[in-house]
Design an enzyme around this catalytic site. Sequence first.
Site, PDB file in Angstrom:
ATOM      1  N   CYS A 155      -4.771   2.644  -3.749  1.00 44.73           N
ATOM      2  CA  CYS A 155      -3.522   3.094  -3.118  1.00 44.73           C
ATOM      3  C   CYS A 155      -2.402   2.088  -3.352  1.00 44.73           C
ATOM      4  O   CYS A 155      -1.619   1.773  -2.441  1.00 44.73           O
ATOM      5  CB  CYS A 155      -3.712   3.360  -1.632  1.00 44.73           C
ATOM      6  SG  CYS A 155      -4.840   4.709  -1.273  1.00 44.73           S
ATOM      7  N   GLN A 175      -4.907  -5.145   6.803  1.00 46.08           N
ATOM      8  CA  GLN A 175      -5.890  -6.049   6.200  1.00 46.08           C
ATOM      9  C   GLN A 175      -5.880  -7.429   6.841  1.00 46.08           C
ATOM     10  O   GLN A 175      -6.696  -8.284   6.471  1.00 46.08           O
ATOM     11  CB  GLN A 175      -5.631  -6.170   4.695  1.00 46.08           C
ATOM     12  CG  GLN A 175      -5.756  -4.870   3.929  1.00 46.08           C
ATOM     13  CD  GLN A 175      -7.181  -4.348   3.883  1.00 46.08           C
ATOM     14  OE1 GLN A 175      -8.143  -5.080   4.111  1.00 46.08           O
ATOM     15  NE2 GLN A 175      -7.331  -3.071   3.589  1.00 46.08           N
ATOM     16  N   HIS A 196       0.857  -1.186   0.000  1.00 46.91           N
ATOM     17  CA  HIS A 196       0.000   0.000   0.000  1.00 46.91           C
ATOM     18  C   HIS A 196       0.895   1.238   0.000  1.00 46.91           C
ATOM     19  O   HIS A 196       2.028   1.210   0.477  1.00 46.91           O
ATOM     20  CB  HIS A 196      -0.875  -0.033   1.263  1.00 46.91           C
ATOM     21  CG  HIS A 196      -1.946   0.999   1.336  1.00 46.91           C
ATOM     22  ND1 HIS A 196      -1.694   2.312   1.693  1.00 46.91           N
ATOM     23  CD2 HIS A 196      -3.285   0.921   1.133  1.00 46.91           C
ATOM     24  CE1 HIS A 196      -2.833   2.995   1.698  1.00 46.91           C
ATOM     25  NE2 HIS A 196      -3.813   2.179   1.355  1.00 46.91           N
ATOM     26  N   ASP A 216       2.792  -4.399   7.780  1.00 43.21           N
ATOM     27  CA  ASP A 216       1.545  -3.662   7.658  1.00 43.21           C
ATOM     28  C   ASP A 216       0.400  -4.652   7.867  1.00 43.21           C
ATOM     29  O   ASP A 216       0.123  -5.483   7.006  1.00 43.21           O
ATOM     30  CB  ASP A 216       1.465  -3.008   6.277  1.00 43.21           C
ATOM     31  CG  ASP A 216       0.120  -2.332   5.999  1.00 43.21           C
ATOM     32  OD1 ASP A 216      -0.789  -2.438   6.832  1.00 43.21           O
ATOM     33  OD2 ASP A 216      -0.013  -1.716   4.923  1.00 43.21           O
ATOM     34  N   LYS A 226     -10.886  -0.740  10.025  1.00 41.02           N
ATOM     35  CA  LYS A 226     -11.133  -1.898   9.169  1.00 41.02           C
ATOM     36  C   LYS A 226     -11.576  -3.118   9.977  1.00 41.02           C
ATOM     37  O   LYS A 226     -12.020  -4.113   9.404  1.00 41.02           O
ATOM     38  CB  LYS A 226      -9.880  -2.221   8.348  1.00 41.02           C
ATOM     39  CG  LYS A 226      -9.459  -1.099   7.405  1.00 41.02           C
ATOM     40  CD  LYS A 226      -8.226  -1.468   6.599  1.00 41.02           C
ATOM     41  CE  LYS A 226      -7.664  -0.273   5.851  1.00 41.02           C
ATOM     42  NZ  LYS A 226      -8.580   0.264   4.835  1.00 41.02           N
TER      43      LYS A 226
END
Length: 412
Positions: free
Chosen positions: A370, A209, A129, A206, A232
Amino acid sequence: MSTVAPVVDIDWARIRADFPLLRREVHGKPLIYFDSANTGQKPACVIEKVDAFYRNHNANVSRAVHALGSEATEAYEATRVRLAKHLNVASEDLVLTSGTTFAINLVAYSWGLPRLKAGDVVLLTRMEHHANIVPWQLICERTGATIRVADLHPDGSLDLDALYAAMTPEVKLLGVAHVSNVLGTINPVAAICKEARKRGITSVVDGSQALPHMAVDIAAIGCDFYAFTGHKMCGPTGTGALWARRELLASMPPFLGGGEMIKEVRYDGTVFADPPHRFEAGTPNIAGHVGLGAAVTYLDDIGMDAISAREATLLAHLTEEMTAIDGVRIIGTAQRKAAVVSFLVEGAHAHDLATLLDLEGVAVRSGHHCAHPLMAFYGVPATCRASLAFYNTHDEIEAFAAALRKVRRLLG
């Protein structure tokens, strides 16, 4: 005999009823919300927790000795403890932030800027991302370090041999997504971080998600930094956290300066607070993080293993339905995936496709998500993305497939 505990039957219709927004209509049709990778919907308990904070406990944290101030501080810090338990880490190693973007920038400026120099390399993957690309570009411009990119297989899985080969002595930091926001690919981050650690490479994962879809044990992953976003995972926007190894946090200067993150301020110098508060300057999103604590409790009450199993069945159904539609191209078919499907329809622009689906009551995201470098890898300007959560249904998947067939006919 299996040692894996069976997943308890769950009334998913009852779970879905916890989400008020899912009862609304769009363009006169029942909403089909397939955009949870963009932001997750909020259960009533989260909404009510935020509302109750503002109605009954609103005050600033760590500044006042009165009852409201103590209540606000206790509620805010309880989220830090709740998150730490959820992630199997110590609460004093969790910095509460506005989300992953802030968290990775914190690492870039507090860890990267003082340490990186000309000749050093930051290793990223093609599926990152922008939040795990742009901060490192800015730091490299200031330090003289450079960025190296590890590529993917055509199915959207990481080329691990190429990634490990790229871990040369010049590489000082590795940035890798736990789960791709575009492809849904679940990366073997524990194995990747183990290889990085062997080579003395600091790792930043990261996790934006990943946390909505699966149980995440940061201690088992073995990374140096892990960043994630609250909105999220059923929490309010403007929430999230950064976990870091204690020795790294202790060695890093503050990212921002101001109130709350200090022990003593004089005009000839300042003594900073111990981590994690050293990195939490100013008034935080108190109500939002109180809501995030409620969201984590809600997810834990369902069980992340049950959520993963539910979403796996939904993903299999969605993939089967979409594969049966002529002219649909699914981008990202790695063996291990979260419930995210990026796709294109032959002869249609992604934005036109999303607009027509919206008229059918279906919310999907269109664009580059993104992830410009990933779009370039696949040679497309944009995709549509259908992203599911445990509150979606098999009936919605069939209605989506019917809408997609209708749109496909309209587009010729």
